[in-house]
Design an enzyme around this catalytic site. Sequence first.
Site, PDB file in Angstrom:
ATOM      1  CG  ASP A   1     -14.630  -8.986  -4.482  1.00 28.65           C
ATOM      2  OD1 ASP A   1     -14.808  -7.992  -3.909  1.00 28.65           O
ATOM      3  OD2 ASP A   1     -14.718  -9.375  -5.565  1.00 28.65           O
TER       4      ASP A   1
ATOM      5  CD  GLU B   1     -13.141  -6.511  -7.538  1.00 30.21           C
ATOM      6  OE1 GLU B   1     -13.886  -6.063  -7.849  1.00 30.21           O
ATOM      7  OE2 GLU B   1     -12.430  -7.464  -8.040  1.00 30.21           O
TER       8      GLU B   1
ATOM      9  CG  ASP C   1      18.826  13.546   3.190  1.00 32.79           C
ATOM     10  OD1 ASP C   1      18.511  14.607   2.329  1.00 32.79           O
ATOM     11  OD2 ASP C   1      17.989  12.534   2.990  1.00 32.79           O
TER      12      ASP C   1
ATOM     13  CE  LYS D   1      18.406   9.396   4.144  1.00 35.87           C
ATOM     14  NZ  LYS D   1      17.177   9.538   4.049  1.00 35.87           N
TER      15      LYS D   1
END
Length: 291
Positions: A33, A35, A159, A183
């Site tokens: 499934d 998981e 930045d 930025k």
Amino acid sequence: MIVPGSSSQQLAAALADETSRPLATATYDRFPDGERLAAVPSFEGPRATVVATTDSDAAWVELLQLQDAVREAGAEHVTTVVPYMGYARQDASFREGQPISARAMARAISTGCDRVVLVTPHEPAVADFYTVPVETVDAASVLASPLGSLTDPLFLAPDAGAVDIAVQVRDAYGDGETDHFEKHRDRETGAVEVSPSDAAVDGRDVVVVDDIVATGSTMGEAVEVLRRRGAARVVAACVHPVLVGNATTRLRAAGVDRIVGTDTVERGCSVVTAAPAVADALQAEPIAGDG
Ligand code: R5P
């Protein structure tokens, strides 16, 4: 014992070498499934160091499972190293109804360990979201070693937030100036614009230094501007080379000569390891000995 997540194999092995601790062979399976089931069949000893970068939702699940698996196998003390903390940029509720995702993730990790080591988190303040002791390690300076010989180097942050990192790399390199661009990112579209500084780049080698390269928008813009302004070579250096989607080709198209990153996120450009810095934090652990 060092217990790696599937995305931190290289770094975990380097850490095992640095610290002379045994390296567990974890397994990573999936059920029909979808998981996941991460397990540590070979775990031994009273102490575990889980090393798991969280650059995807699957990696987060794996990290929580590995923490639980080592407890189940008898670990009395669990340290979790998060080489790259995903969701750390969601460190505030930017609009009504939004979660503080970094806090939610930090709390989840805190339930399964005794201590956390974070490597160059996007904002140091995310450490406060954990409810166990946190040590923050800065790995930026290792980015200097693969740079080789540079001509009249300029270390440029795209930045203002990345200036400290650019300075660290320059200091480790031992020569060159530092500067930064400004930025602006459009919150709706994610598009980035940078405003160049006055630094003369003509004929110089420029190393653009950032903590993360994700979509490559920020780095790509900076590289393009530098190319237009006559930089000789442009190197993109980052601690966390997340490089999603077409980020690598985007940087190539912008004119980058080389991309250099650490192994906090394992990619083709992860040419230096953050292991020595993390090992220092682990060796300083308050409890002696390891299993
Ligand atoms: C932002 O403040 C960070 O320092 C990086 O500049 C940013 O996360 C990079 O993201 P992207 O590659 O998507 O522009």
